[in-house]
Design a protein around this motif. Structure first.
Motif, PDB file in Angstrom:
ATOM      1  N   GLY B 110       0.823  -1.207   0.000  1.00 29.15           N
ATOM      2  CA  GLY B 110       0.000   0.000   0.000  1.00 29.15           C
ATOM      3  C   GLY B 110       0.853   1.252   0.000  1.00 29.15           C
ATOM      4  O   GLY B 110       0.548   2.234  -0.679  1.00 29.15           O
ATOM      5  N   TRP B 111       1.969   1.172   0.712  1.00 28.49           N
ATOM      6  CA  TRP B 111       2.878   2.321   0.778  1.00 28.49           C
ATOM      7  C   TRP B 111       3.453   2.658  -0.599  1.00 28.49           C
ATOM      8  O   TRP B 111       3.706   3.816  -0.920  1.00 28.49           O
ATOM      9  N   VAL B 112       3.668   1.607  -1.424  1.00 24.38           N
ATOM     10  CA  VAL B 112       4.181   1.831  -2.778  1.00 24.38           C
ATOM     11  C   VAL B 112       3.279   2.806  -3.523  1.00 24.38           C
ATOM     12  O   VAL B 112       3.732   3.783  -4.127  1.00 24.38           O
ATOM     13  N   LEU B 113       1.974   2.529  -3.446  1.00 32.57           N
ATOM     14  CA  LEU B 113       1.022   3.364  -4.171  1.00 32.57           C
ATOM     15  C   LEU B 113       0.910   4.748  -3.527  1.00 32.57           C
ATOM     16  O   LEU B 113       0.946   5.771  -4.208  1.00 32.57           O
ATOM     17  N   LEU B 114       0.808   4.757  -2.193  1.00 37.20           N
ATOM     18  CA  LEU B 114       0.606   6.018  -1.488  1.00 37.20           C
ATOM     19  C   LEU B 114       1.781   6.972  -1.706  1.00 37.20           C
ATOM     20  O   LEU B 114       1.593   8.174  -1.918  1.00 37.20           O
ATOM     21  N   SER B 115       3.012   6.401  -1.677  1.00 33.71           N
ATOM     22  CA  SER B 115       4.193   7.261  -1.757  1.00 33.71           C
ATOM     23  C   SER B 115       4.294   7.972  -3.104  1.00 33.71           C
ATOM     24  O   SER B 115       4.982   8.975  -3.231  1.00 33.71           O
ATOM     25  N   GLN B 116       3.597   7.431  -4.115  1.00 33.83           N
ATOM     26  CA  GLN B 116       3.596   8.090  -5.428  1.00 33.83           C
ATOM     27  C   GLN B 116       2.972   9.482  -5.371  1.00 33.83           C
ATOM     28  O   GLN B 116       3.289  10.353  -6.157  1.00 33.83           O
ATOM     29  N   LEU B 117       2.026   9.619  -4.420  1.00 33.84           N
ATOM     30  CA  LEU B 117       1.231  10.839  -4.358  1.00 33.84           C
ATOM     31  C   LEU B 117       2.036  12.057  -3.920  1.00 33.84           C
ATOM     32  O   LEU B 117       1.729  13.173  -4.292  1.00 33.84           O
ATOM     33  N   PHE B 118       3.067  11.807  -3.083  1.00 31.77           N
ATOM     34  CA  PHE B 118       3.690  12.936  -2.415  1.00 31.77           C
ATOM     35  C   PHE B 118       4.816  13.547  -3.235  1.00 31.77           C
ATOM     36  O   PHE B 118       5.688  12.841  -3.717  1.00 31.77           O
ATOM     37  N   PRO B 119       4.786  14.857  -3.406  1.00 31.71           N
ATOM     38  CA  PRO B 119       5.866  15.521  -4.144  1.00 31.71           C
ATOM     39  C   PRO B 119       7.179  15.414  -3.367  1.00 31.71           C
ATOM     40  O   PRO B 119       7.181  15.376  -2.140  1.00 31.71           O
ATOM     41  N   PHE B 120       8.284  15.363  -4.107  1.00 31.58           N
ATOM     42  CA  PHE B 120       9.586  15.184  -3.483  1.00 31.58           C
ATOM     43  C   PHE B 120       9.970  16.309  -2.526  1.00 31.58           C
ATOM     44  O   PHE B 120      10.796  16.106  -1.651  1.00 31.58           O
ATOM     45  N   VAL B 121       9.368  17.489  -2.717  1.00 37.15           N
ATOM     46  CA  VAL B 121       9.740  18.602  -1.818  1.00 37.15           C
ATOM     47  C   VAL B 121       9.515  18.223  -0.372  1.00 37.15           C
ATOM     48  O   VAL B 121      10.286  18.594   0.504  1.00 37.15           O
ATOM     49  N   LEU B 122       8.407  17.490  -0.125  1.00 40.18           N
ATOM     50  CA  LEU B 122       8.079  17.127   1.245  1.00 40.18           C
ATOM     51  C   LEU B 122       9.136  16.201   1.822  1.00 40.18           C
ATOM     52  O   LEU B 122       9.454  16.245   2.995  1.00 40.18           O
ATOM     53  N   LEU B 123       9.682  15.320   0.990  1.00 38.29           N
ATOM     54  CA  LEU B 123      10.660  14.339   1.450  1.00 38.29           C
ATOM     55  C   LEU B 123      12.058  14.925   1.554  1.00 38.29           C
ATOM     56  O   LEU B 123      12.811  14.617   2.468  1.00 38.29           O
ATOM     57  N   ILE B 124      12.382  15.763   0.584  1.00 37.29           N
ATOM     58  CA  ILE B 124      13.789  16.125   0.418  1.00 37.29           C
ATOM     59  C   ILE B 124      14.331  16.930   1.591  1.00 37.29           C
ATOM     60  O   ILE B 124      15.461  16.727   2.002  1.00 37.29           O
ATOM     61  N   ILE B 125      13.523  17.819   2.167  1.00 33.90           N
ATOM     62  CA  ILE B 125      14.045  18.661   3.250  1.00 33.90           C
ATOM     63  C   ILE B 125      14.377  17.818   4.486  1.00 33.90           C
ATOM     64  O   ILE B 125      15.519  17.871   4.971  1.00 33.90           O
ATOM     65  N   PRO B 126      13.427  16.988   4.982  1.00 33.90           N
ATOM     66  CA  PRO B 126      13.794  16.139   6.125  1.00 33.90           C
ATOM     67  C   PRO B 126      14.937  15.174   5.811  1.00 33.90           C
ATOM     68  O   PRO B 126      15.818  14.960   6.643  1.00 33.90           O
ATOM     69  N   ILE B 127      14.949  14.604   4.600  1.00 30.90           N
ATOM     70  CA  ILE B 127      16.036  13.684   4.240  1.00 30.90           C
ATOM     71  C   ILE B 127      17.371  14.406   4.268  1.00 30.90           C
ATOM     72  O   ILE B 127      18.366  13.909   4.797  1.00 30.90           O
ATOM     73  N   PHE B 128      17.379  15.595   3.715  1.00 28.16           N
ATOM     74  CA  PHE B 128      18.584  16.426   3.718  1.00 28.16           C
ATOM     75  C   PHE B 128      19.056  16.677   5.155  1.00 28.16           C
ATOM     76  O   PHE B 128      20.245  16.529   5.472  1.00 28.16           O
ATOM     77  N   LEU B 129      18.106  16.984   6.043  1.00 25.94           N
ATOM     78  CA  LEU B 129      18.454  17.261   7.445  1.00 25.94           C
ATOM     79  C   LEU B 129      18.985  15.999   8.135  1.00 25.94           C
ATOM     80  O   LEU B 129      19.968  16.061   8.875  1.00 25.94           O
ATOM     81  N   ILE B 130      18.333  14.844   7.865  1.00 24.18           N
ATOM     82  CA  ILE B 130      18.794  13.584   8.473  1.00 24.18           C
ATOM     83  C   ILE B 130      20.211  13.252   8.002  1.00 24.18           C
ATOM     84  O   ILE B 130      21.101  12.956   8.794  1.00 24.18           O
ATOM     85  N   LEU B 131      20.424  13.326   6.691  1.00 22.80           N
ATOM     86  CA  LEU B 131      21.735  12.980   6.142  1.00 22.80           C
ATOM     87  C   LEU B 131      22.819  13.906   6.688  1.00 22.80           C
ATOM     88  O   LEU B 131      23.939  13.485   6.957  1.00 22.80           O
ATOM     89  N   ARG B 132      22.465  15.187   6.870  1.00 23.88           N
ATOM     90  CA  ARG B 132      23.459  16.116   7.387  1.00 23.88           C
ATOM     91  C   ARG B 132      23.825  15.748   8.821  1.00 23.88           C
ATOM     92  O   ARG B 132      24.975  15.820   9.217  1.00 23.88           O
ATOM     93  N   GLN B 133      22.795  15.318   9.564  1.00 23.67           N
ATOM     94  CA  GLN B 133      23.030  14.965  10.962  1.00 23.67           C
ATOM     95  C   GLN B 133      23.994  13.789  11.100  1.00 23.67           C
ATOM     96  O   GLN B 133      24.834  13.779  11.989  1.00 23.67           O
TER      97      GLN B 133
END
Lengths: 310, 279
Positions: B110-133
């Protein structure tokens, strides 16, 4: 993490419907863990955090205090002309590309489903754009649209229509249509392949029966083919719409949102807000708005299709 | 399928097909032609469709002057690592998903389908912050990590389809003959799964090779840039004579996915990627 892969001996041997003991269940979870853990840490969690950031004043930079600001970002978005402009362009782009993509792909799929010569060539060619990285598609069309060295302007010169020569991606009036055409070119192959698969699943007997009854080609298409492939159509157009609304690389390379913001898709706008101006909270709020709108539009579309089906 | 169409019908069909071939094919021909044109023909007032003096100079220049060679190596490294890791991580889970029915499996799909919906902007900022940490921002390792996670849902879905196609009886027969669980996997399941593993690895390789957004945001050092990012930067450089090397580089960047699609052609045209083990 991957060491778990070497311990499949703990997995149970029973079938799906047999009641499982606790240790069996542990084994299954151990197998799933290496996949689920990264997805939770680097996909589910960031997503939830991203949604939350949309309600804060987060900004770029280390050691910046983040405070919850509720709906402040959204109030600001409502009064932001640049946002409304980008949003309008995003809708035009997503709807335009999706509709044209679908119509052209349906035509091509119908042709490819017939016994025509050069069908093999067409099948291969119709997949190539799909295989290209979006950045390369952007570069390719930049070459075609190039004002001096471009294929399109040279074509208009050759057919003595020099009046039509223009700077396609630099002109305020032609930039968005030009970019939409590229979107159609890039996305059409995948849609064609999916529709073709749908067409090949339509039972032959239905067509033959309708032909015996004297139905015309158009009638057979309208009453036999179309209803049979409606589920495929609904699925692929919905996915196309989501992908198009969220697309980034293609237009980033083609125009970077220019000229004068005429092709500033919401994703480009959010990217600039986040990584040029450092307004993380505002950009995330924009992302939230995009999700809500996509879901709302899809809900309307799917409900109407469902009602038609009943 | 539609019976025998009239002669005018046939003519119209061929006209339409020609239209499609021109629309799909000409931009590709133009890319090819630009890639092989010498500088003099690139700046010529009225360019020709076929270069009169084709040259490979553009390819040489793309690698030497614009350092696309380094970018291609970066891309190769990142994509290979992503492909190998994705398969290693997805293998046990896809086996579990295919062989045992769990609620977790349904949720994952279900997550496969759901994750398609979300634009990368929402993901990229937290991912960027996690990776920096954790000190992985601006590194290839960080990029690989993201690509694996990004390819995983589809890889799981694809691989478990391949596992499902291996008859359970084969495994049971081997077990009856006294093979241990591990031996069954090594001697029976893995060999039969080879095509699925290759397909999954290729899919993961290509999605990493083609990816642009994460690579643009997460890697800032120019020496670490992947091929799509290097090409996009190259676009910004003005001058008509530069178009040659740019086209040449783009052509090279397309090769891996073309090979992938040639490999997958049969499955693609039959409409399902979760294809059979046969063949």
């Amino acid at each position: 993490m991957t060491t778990l892969a070497e311990r499949p001996d703990v997995a149970p041997t029973d079938g799906p419907r047999v009641a499982r003991s606790r240790s069996d269940r542990m084994g299954i979870y151990l197998l799933l863990l290496p996949s689920l853990l990264p997805i939770v840490v680097l996909s589910v969690f960031p997503l939830l955090r991203g949604i939350y950031l949309g309600f804060t004043d987060a900004r770029a930079g280390r050691h910046v205090e983040i405070s919850f600001t509720g709906l402040a970002n959204y109030r600001e978005l409502l009064g932001d002309d640049l946002f409304w402009n980008s949003f309008k362009i995003g809708l035009l782009w997503a709807v335009g590309v999706t509709v044209l993509q679908f119509l052209l792909a349906l035509g091509l799929a119908l042709l490819l489903n017939q016994q025509l010569r050069f069908r093999g060539v067409a099948r291969v060619l119709s997949v190539v754009p799909w295989a290209m990285p979006p950045v390369v598609v952007g570069i390719l069309w930049k070459l075609v649209y190039h004002p001096d060295a471009g294929l399109l302007n040279e074509f208009f010169h050759r057919i003595d229509a020099d009046g039509l020569r223009t700077n396609w991606l630099g002109d305020f009036n032609t930039a968005l249509p030009a970019v939409i055409l590229v979107g159609v070119w890039a996305g059409m192959p995948q849609t064609t392949v999916v529709l073709l698969a749908g067409l090949q699943g339509v039972p032959r007997e239905l067509h033959e029966a309708a032909a015996v009854d004297g139905a015309s080609t158009w009638h057979r298409f309208r009453n036999v083919t179309l209803p049979a492939i409606t589920p495929v159509i609904v699925a692929i157009t919905s996915l196309d719409f989501i992908w198009n609304f969220n697309s980034f690389g293609l237009v980033y390379v083609l125009t970077a949102g220019g000229p004068g913001g005429k092709t500033m898709l919401p994703m480009l706008f959010a990217y600039e807000e986040a990584f040029r101006y450092g307004n993380y909270g505002y950009a995330a709020a924009l992302g939230n708005v995009m999700v809500v709108i996509i879901v709302a539009l899809l809900a309307v579309y799917l409900r109407r299709r469902l009602r038609e089906a009943n | 399928m539609f019976g025998k169409p009239s002669r005018t019908g046939r003519t119209l069909q061929y006209l339409a097909l020609t239209g499609y071939l021109v629309f799909l094919g000409f931009p590709l021909v133009w890319l090819l032609s630009t890639a092989f044109k010498p500088p003099r023909e690139l700046v010529q007032l009225h360019p020709t469709l076929i270069p009169s003096n084709p040259t490979v100079q553009n390819f040489v220049q793309a690698f030497t002057e614009q350092q696309l060679g380094r970018a291609a190596l970066n891309s190769l490294q990142v994509s290979l690592a992503s492909a190998v890791l994705t398969v290693l991580v997805a293998l046990p889970a896809s086996y579990a998903l295919a062989r045992f029915r769990t609620r977790l499996g349904t949720i994952a799909l279900g997550w496969v389908l759901l994750s398609q919906l979300f634009p990368f902007v929402l993901l990229i900022i937290p991912i960027f912050l996690i990776l920096r940490q954790v000190g992985l921002a601006n590194t290839h390792a960080g990029l690989v990590l993201i690509y694996v996670v990004w390819a995983l849902p589809f890889a799981l879905w694809m691989l478990q389809g391949f596992v499902r196609n291996i008859p359970r009886d084969l495994e049971e027969a081997a077990a009856v003959d006294g093979a241990s669980r591990l031996q069954v996997l090594r001697r029976v399941v893995f060999p039969l799964l080879a095509p699925g593993i290759v397909a999954t690895a290729l899919f993961s390789f290509i999605s990493a090779w083609n990816e642009f957004f994460f690579a643009l945001v997460l890697v800032k050092t120019p020496e670490l840039a992947t091929l799509p990012v290097a090409l996009a930067r190259f676009v910004g450089i003005e001058g008509t004579a530069r178009l040659g090397p740019l086209a040449a580089g783009s052509l090279l960047a397309t090769l891996p996915s073309l090979i992938f699609f040639a490999f997958m052609q049969r499955r693609l045209s039959s409409g399902s990627l979760a294809g059979a083990v046969k063949g």
